[in-house]
Design a protein around this motif. Structure first.
Motif, PDB file in Angstrom:
ATOM      1  N   ARG A   6      14.690 -19.343  -0.976  1.00  0.00           N
ATOM      2  CA  ARG A   6      15.129 -18.269  -0.430  1.00  0.00           C
ATOM      3  C   ARG A   6      14.176 -17.778   0.443  1.00  0.00           C
ATOM      4  NH1 ARG A   6      17.494 -13.576  -3.243  1.00  0.00           N
ATOM      5  NH2 ARG A   6      19.128 -13.360  -1.855  1.00  0.00           N
ATOM      6  N   ARG A   7      14.463 -17.020   1.566  1.00  0.00           N
ATOM      7  CA  ARG A   7      13.523 -16.696   2.617  1.00  0.00           C
ATOM      8  C   ARG A   7      13.311 -15.459   2.492  1.00  0.00           C
ATOM      9  NH1 ARG A   7      15.974 -19.225   6.836  1.00  0.00           N
ATOM     10  NH2 ARG A   7      15.202 -20.931   6.464  1.00  0.00           N
ATOM     11  N   ALA A   8      11.936 -14.929   2.106  1.00  0.00           N
ATOM     12  CA  ALA A   8      11.642 -13.301   2.488  1.00  0.00           C
ATOM     13  C   ALA A   8      10.911 -12.911   3.392  1.00  0.00           C
ATOM     14  CB  ALA A   8      11.085 -13.094   0.995  1.00  0.00           C
ATOM     15  N   LEU A   9      11.045 -12.049   4.272  1.00  0.00           N
ATOM     16  CA  LEU A   9      10.170 -11.574   5.300  1.00  0.00           C
ATOM     17  C   LEU A   9       9.598 -10.385   4.726  1.00  0.00           C
ATOM     18  CD1 LEU A   9       8.943 -11.315   8.037  1.00  0.00           C
ATOM     19  CD2 LEU A   9      11.168 -10.240   8.814  1.00  0.00           C
ATOM     20  N   VAL A  10       8.200 -10.202   4.624  1.00  0.00           N
ATOM     21  CA  VAL A  10       7.312  -9.065   4.039  1.00  0.00           C
ATOM     22  C   VAL A  10       6.666  -8.477   5.232  1.00  0.00           C
ATOM     23  CG1 VAL A  10       5.911  -8.230   2.399  1.00  0.00           C
ATOM     24  CG2 VAL A  10       7.287 -10.143   1.863  1.00  0.00           C
ATOM     25  N   THR A  11       6.954  -7.187   5.900  1.00  0.00           N
ATOM     26  CA  THR A  11       6.049  -6.500   6.586  1.00  0.00           C
ATOM     27  C   THR A  11       5.008  -5.804   5.764  1.00  0.00           C
ATOM     28  OG1 THR A  11       7.286  -4.410   6.597  1.00  0.00           O
ATOM     29  CG2 THR A  11       8.112  -6.207   7.990  1.00  0.00           C
ATOM     30  N   GLY A  12       3.918  -5.637   6.302  1.00  0.00           N
ATOM     31  CA  GLY A  12       2.794  -4.938   5.644  1.00  0.00           C
ATOM     32  C   GLY A  12       2.127  -5.794   4.536  1.00  0.00           C
ATOM     33  N   ALA A  13       1.969  -6.911   4.745  1.00  0.00           N
ATOM     34  CA  ALA A  13       1.700  -7.928   3.600  1.00  0.00           C
ATOM     35  C   ALA A  13       0.070  -7.905   3.388  1.00  0.00           C
ATOM     36  CB  ALA A  13       2.109  -9.321   3.944  1.00  0.00           C
ATOM     37  N   SER A  14      -0.801  -7.221   4.784  1.00  0.00           N
ATOM     38  CA  SER A  14      -2.042  -7.143   4.553  1.00  0.00           C
ATOM     39  C   SER A  14      -2.432  -5.965   3.605  1.00  0.00           C
ATOM     40  CB  SER A  14      -2.751  -6.871   5.750  1.00  0.00           C
ATOM     41  OG  SER A  14      -2.264  -5.718   6.621  1.00  0.00           O
ATOM     42  N   GLY A  15      -1.597  -5.063   3.390  1.00  0.00           N
ATOM     43  CA  GLY A  15      -1.518  -3.860   2.715  1.00  0.00           C
ATOM     44  C   GLY A  15      -1.642  -4.226   0.892  1.00  0.00           C
ATOM     45  N   PHE A  16      -1.917  -3.277   0.523  1.00  0.00           N
ATOM     46  CA  PHE A  16      -2.098  -3.069  -1.068  1.00  0.00           C
ATOM     47  C   PHE A  16      -0.927  -3.703  -1.664  1.00  0.00           C
ATOM     48  CE2 PHE A  16      -3.031  -0.448  -5.078  1.00  0.00           C
ATOM     49  CZ  PHE A  16      -3.483  -1.567  -5.681  1.00  0.00           C
ATOM     50  N   ASP A  44      -2.857  -4.097  10.204  1.00  0.00           N
ATOM     51  CA  ASP A  44      -3.951  -3.523  10.889  1.00  0.00           C
ATOM     52  C   ASP A  44      -5.177  -3.824   9.734  1.00  0.00           C
ATOM     53  OD1 ASP A  44      -2.246  -0.808  12.395  1.00  0.00           O
ATOM     54  OD2 ASP A  44      -2.669  -2.795  12.941  1.00  0.00           O
ATOM     55  N   ASP A  45      -5.048  -4.042   8.399  1.00  0.00           N
ATOM     56  CA  ASP A  45      -6.064  -4.279   7.676  1.00  0.00           C
ATOM     57  C   ASP A  45      -5.772  -5.642   6.800  1.00  0.00           C
ATOM     58  OD1 ASP A  45      -8.107  -4.010   5.629  1.00  0.00           O
ATOM     59  OD2 ASP A  45      -7.467  -2.137   5.077  1.00  0.00           O
ATOM     60  N   ALA A  46      -6.658  -6.480   7.254  1.00  0.00           N
ATOM     61  CA  ALA A  46      -6.643  -7.776   6.561  1.00  0.00           C
ATOM     62  C   ALA A  46      -7.537  -7.984   5.147  1.00  0.00           C
ATOM     63  CB  ALA A  46      -6.994  -8.935   7.466  1.00  0.00           C
ATOM     64  N   GLY A 174      -4.743  -0.912  -8.730  1.00  0.00           N
ATOM     65  CA  GLY A 174      -5.194  -1.996  -9.381  1.00  0.00           C
ATOM     66  C   GLY A 174      -6.108  -2.857  -8.557  1.00  0.00           C
ATOM     67  N   PRO A 175      -6.140  -4.117  -8.698  1.00  0.00           N
ATOM     68  CA  PRO A 175      -7.049  -4.905  -8.052  1.00  0.00           C
ATOM     69  C   PRO A 175      -6.861  -4.999  -6.536  1.00  0.00           C
ATOM     70  CG  PRO A 175      -6.325  -5.865 -10.059  1.00  0.00           C
ATOM     71  CD  PRO A 175      -5.414  -4.941  -9.764  1.00  0.00           C
ATOM     72  N   ALA A 176      -7.928  -5.280  -5.679  1.00  0.00           N
ATOM     73  CA  ALA A 176      -7.683  -5.757  -4.258  1.00  0.00           C
ATOM     74  C   ALA A 176      -7.133  -4.593  -3.709  1.00  0.00           C
ATOM     75  CB  ALA A 176      -6.852  -6.999  -4.088  1.00  0.00           C
ATOM     76  N   GLN A 177      -7.337  -3.286  -3.673  1.00  0.00           N
ATOM     77  CA  GLN A 177      -6.994  -2.361  -3.100  1.00  0.00           C
ATOM     78  C   GLN A 177      -7.651  -2.171  -1.732  1.00  0.00           C
ATOM     79  OE1 GLN A 177      -6.167   1.422  -4.989  1.00  0.00           O
ATOM     80  NE2 GLN A 177      -5.201   2.399  -3.289  1.00  0.00           N
ATOM     81  N   PRO A 178      -7.079  -2.360  -0.523  1.00  0.00           N
ATOM     82  CA  PRO A 178      -7.967  -2.585   0.517  1.00  0.00           C
ATOM     83  C   PRO A 178      -8.632  -1.129   0.888  1.00  0.00           C
ATOM     84  CG  PRO A 178      -5.801  -3.684   1.183  1.00  0.00           C
ATOM     85  CD  PRO A 178      -5.753  -2.714  -0.369  1.00  0.00           C
ATOM     86  N   ASP A 179      -7.965   0.016   0.738  1.00  0.00           N
ATOM     87  CA  ASP A 179      -8.641   1.414   1.115  1.00  0.00           C
ATOM     88  C   ASP A 179      -9.491   1.749  -0.185  1.00  0.00           C
ATOM     89  OD1 ASP A 179      -9.393   3.640   1.779  1.00  0.00           O
ATOM     90  OD2 ASP A 179      -7.257   4.377   2.495  1.00  0.00           O
TER      91      ASP A 179
END
Length: 308
Positions: A6-16, A44-46, A174-179
């Motif tokens: 299945r094909r999934a498109l995720v916008t905002g994947a650089s976010g938390f 905007d945030d990698a 949780g882990p890896a929160q960009p902000d």
């Protein structure tokens, strides 16, 4: 159902949440596509990087033609829209910023999904007017734009039968929160560095939920026909003060120290939020499974292993 193939498109994947979701979908066997405004990033945030092997696209979702072309190119089975201008500031300058980033972009995504009848999962906000906050009016331009975007999602479902579900996560941690200015990563990193965090009085109450539980809900929402057309909270239904969160973090990361509250001002106009679990339990068969103490320990452990 299986995600394999299945094909999934995720916008905002650089976010938390988006980064964790893209990684989970890839692990489940989905063909994952992500989108960002700039080449080489998913937003905007990698700071949060999705799993290896995902296919990345450079698109500004504020551009309707580019967004439509993205949907035509990827042809996703499920579209997850998490891209957002996340800023709760009460600054007048944020009105147009959040209008473009959170409402115009959302409408462009909805219209692109409508053109191809794509199963869509949108991200709302716990700060929208709803039963859990007594239908209190939005307290920031961000919350106002998210509320309007939820209204448009409902409109697209009602008038044009778009198969869309809106999830409203509460206070995710949780882990890896960009902000890292957010309370939990900020306090955790201060303690791990031997620094003393600058704290408010800690009176704000919020509904704190671990990121893995939130991702579970998103995965289920992408699978469930029963949830189409509904908007629901993704939360624990339990209010916990910032003061208690800080005390728990000190007990885990620096038990020999005592926090000092009141050095920083409280943010005005905050509204106490608590989620309603019933709709997600009924429509998704979902409930959070991570205990707050366990989630905080996992979070502190993760930050303790990350190079400074």
């Amino acid at each position: 159902m299986t995600w394999t193939g299945r094909r999934a498109l995720v916008t905002g994947a650089s976010g938390f949440i988006g980064g964790h979701l893209a990684a989970r979908l890839a692990a489940l066997g989905a063909e994952v596509h992500t989108v960002g405004r700039r080449a080489g990033t998913d937003g905007d945030d990698a700071a949060s990087t999705p799993a290896d092997g995902v296919q990345r696209h450079q698109v500004d979702l504020r551009d309707p033609e580019a967004t439509a072309e993205l949907a035509r190119t990827v042809r996703p089975d499920v579209l997850y829209h998490l891209a957002s201008e996340v800023n709760g500031a009460r600054d007048p300058e944020m009105v147009r910023v959040t209008l473009a980033g959170n409402l115009v972009a959302a409408v462009n995504v909805l219209d692109a999904a409508r053109a191809h009848a794509v199963r869509t999962v949108m991200t709302g906000s716990i700060e929208e007017p709803r039963p859990g906050n007594g239908h209190a009016p939005p307290s920031s331009p961000y919350a106002m734009a998210k509320w309007a975007a939820t209204g448009y999602a409902q409109l697209y479902h009602r008038l044009w039968e778009l198969p869309v579900t809106v999830l409203r996560p509460s206070m995710v941690y949780g882990p890896a929160q960009p902000d890292t200015t957010k309370l939990i990563p900020y306090v955790t990193l201060c303690l791990l560095r031997g620094e003393r965090p600058r704290l408010t009085k800690g009176t704000k109450l919020a509904d704190w939920i671990y990121v893995d539980d939130v991702v579970d809900a998103y995965v289920r929402a992408g699978e469930s026909d029963k949830a189409i057309g509904y908007t629901m909270d993704i939360a624990t239904g339990v209010q916990t003060s910032a003061h208690e969160i800080v005390m728990k973090l000190f007990a885990i990361a620096a038990p020999e120290q005592t926090p000092e509250f009141g050095a920083a001002p409280d943010r005005p106009y905050d509204i106490t939020q608590v989620g309603d679990l019933a709709p997600a339990a009924e429509l998704l068969g979902w409930r959070p499974v991570t205990d707050l103490d366990d989630g905080l320990r996992r979070t502190v452990d993760w930050y303790g292993k990350v190079p400074a």
